[in-house]
Design a protein around this motif. Structure first.
Motif, PDB file in Angstrom:
ATOM      1  N   ASN A 251       0.826  -1.203   0.000  1.00 12.42           N
ATOM      2  CA  ASN A 251       0.000   0.000   0.000  1.00 12.42           C
ATOM      3  C   ASN A 251       0.860   1.252   0.000  1.00 12.42           C
ATOM      4  O   ASN A 251       0.517   2.261  -0.641  1.00 12.42           O
ATOM      5  N   ILE A 252       1.978   1.193   0.738  1.00 11.71           N
ATOM      6  CA  ILE A 252       2.912   2.330   0.746  1.00 11.71           C
ATOM      7  C   ILE A 252       3.477   2.561  -0.653  1.00 11.71           C
ATOM      8  O   ILE A 252       3.540   3.679  -1.151  1.00 11.71           O
ATOM      9  N   GLU A 253       3.884   1.468  -1.298  1.00  9.50           N
ATOM     10  CA  GLU A 253       4.471   1.569  -2.630  1.00  9.50           C
ATOM     11  C   GLU A 253       3.463   2.088  -3.655  1.00  9.50           C
ATOM     12  O   GLU A 253       3.831   2.787  -4.603  1.00  9.50           O
ATOM     13  N   ASN A 254       2.194   1.728  -3.457  1.00 10.82           N
ATOM     14  CA  ASN A 254       1.152   2.157  -4.401  1.00 10.82           C
ATOM     15  C   ASN A 254       0.634   3.560  -4.113  1.00 10.82           C
ATOM     16  O   ASN A 254      -0.271   4.044  -4.800  1.00 10.82           O
ATOM     17  N   GLY A 255       1.213   4.173  -3.062  1.00  6.46           N
ATOM     18  CA  GLY A 255       0.846   5.549  -2.750  1.00  6.46           C
ATOM     19  C   GLY A 255      -0.448   5.656  -1.967  1.00  6.46           C
ATOM     20  O   GLY A 255      -1.022   6.742  -1.866  1.00  6.46           O
TER      21      GLY A 255
END
Length: 255
Positions: A251-255
């Protein structure tokens, strides 16, 4: 690639969590590098490695060659791309492992060659696609003062019931903010999260899961084995935590 740092006050079970997460991720076909960055250097036993590698700080010639002489000029970005292959060991489930070792010249302002070398390694270590770095950090907050956790994706704070553990989490959060470590989460060990979860949420720290008290963890320690190999019931809890952790990082990587 996922970079996770496991931290918390002494005795909360962070090394057991780090070693078990490393094995479980490897079983999920991640290429895993487990890094023992704790001065106590106990991660090998939590992974199931009988003979851990020599600490990198013991390789004085390597550090001198790559980072320069103590007291003289040294490189801020020494070559580190061959360190895992040359100085690590491979443990159960194919987990690669390195031991950082202690730096004799302590202090948050230390810029000695050994410190520069270790910082460069932790900052630039890169593995293949679908890989994970799990770092077992020193207890407390000293490692944050040295800045060795810059560049990680998620810092997981292991807490146990009681305000002392919550207060340590609060100090870690404050220093993490100063170092621009944006993503923190907690794991509650040895109990239910009901008592401490509200305090952590006030700090802006979400709870990934909890590990109930399990006497099998103590038995594994006395028998010098791992909770995976002893068949501890707490492994199921850590599997759930692993899944929550990966979801959070994605989720962090996907913003």
């Amino acid at each position: 690639m996922v970079k996770i740092a496991i931290t918390g006050k002494g005795g909360v079970g962070k090394t057991t969590l780090a070693g078990t997460l490393a094995r479980l991720l490897a079983q999920d076909d991640y290429q895993v590098l487990a890094i023992d960055a704790d001065s106590d250097m106990n991660l090998a036993s939590a992974v199931g490695i009988e003979k851990p590698p020599e600490p990198l700080t013991e390789y004085k010639d390597l550090i001198r060659e790559r980072a320069g002489e103590t007291g003289g000029a040294f490189k801020l970005n020494p070559k580190v791309d061959d360190v895992v292959e040359k100085y690590g060991v491979v443990g159960p489930d194919g987990v690669n492992m390195l031991v950082m070792g202690t730096i004799e010249q302590g202090g948050s302002g230390c810029m000695c060659p050994a410190s520069a070398f270790l910082r460069a390694f932790l900052r630039h270590v890169v593995l293949k696609e679908k890989s994970a770095v799990i770092m077992d950090m020193e207890a407390g907050i000293e490692h944050l003062g040295r800045g060795t956790t810059r560049g990680i994706d998620l810092m997981v704070i292991v807490v146990e019931p009681g305000m002392r553990s919550v207060e340590t989490a609060s100090r870690i959060k404050e220093l993490a903010d100063e170092l621009e470590i944006k993503h923190l989460a907690a794991v509650v060990n040895k109990s239910s999260s009901a008592d401490v979860k509200p305090h952590l949420e006030k700090l802006g720290i979400s709870v990934l899961g909890e590990i109930p008290y399990d006497p099998e963890i103590v038995r594994a320690d006395f028998e010098n084995t791992t909770i995976l190999d002893i068949g501890s019931s707490s492994v199921d809890s850590i599997k759930d935590i692993k899944n929550q952790m990966i979801d959070m990082v994605q989720n962090i990587e996907n913003g």
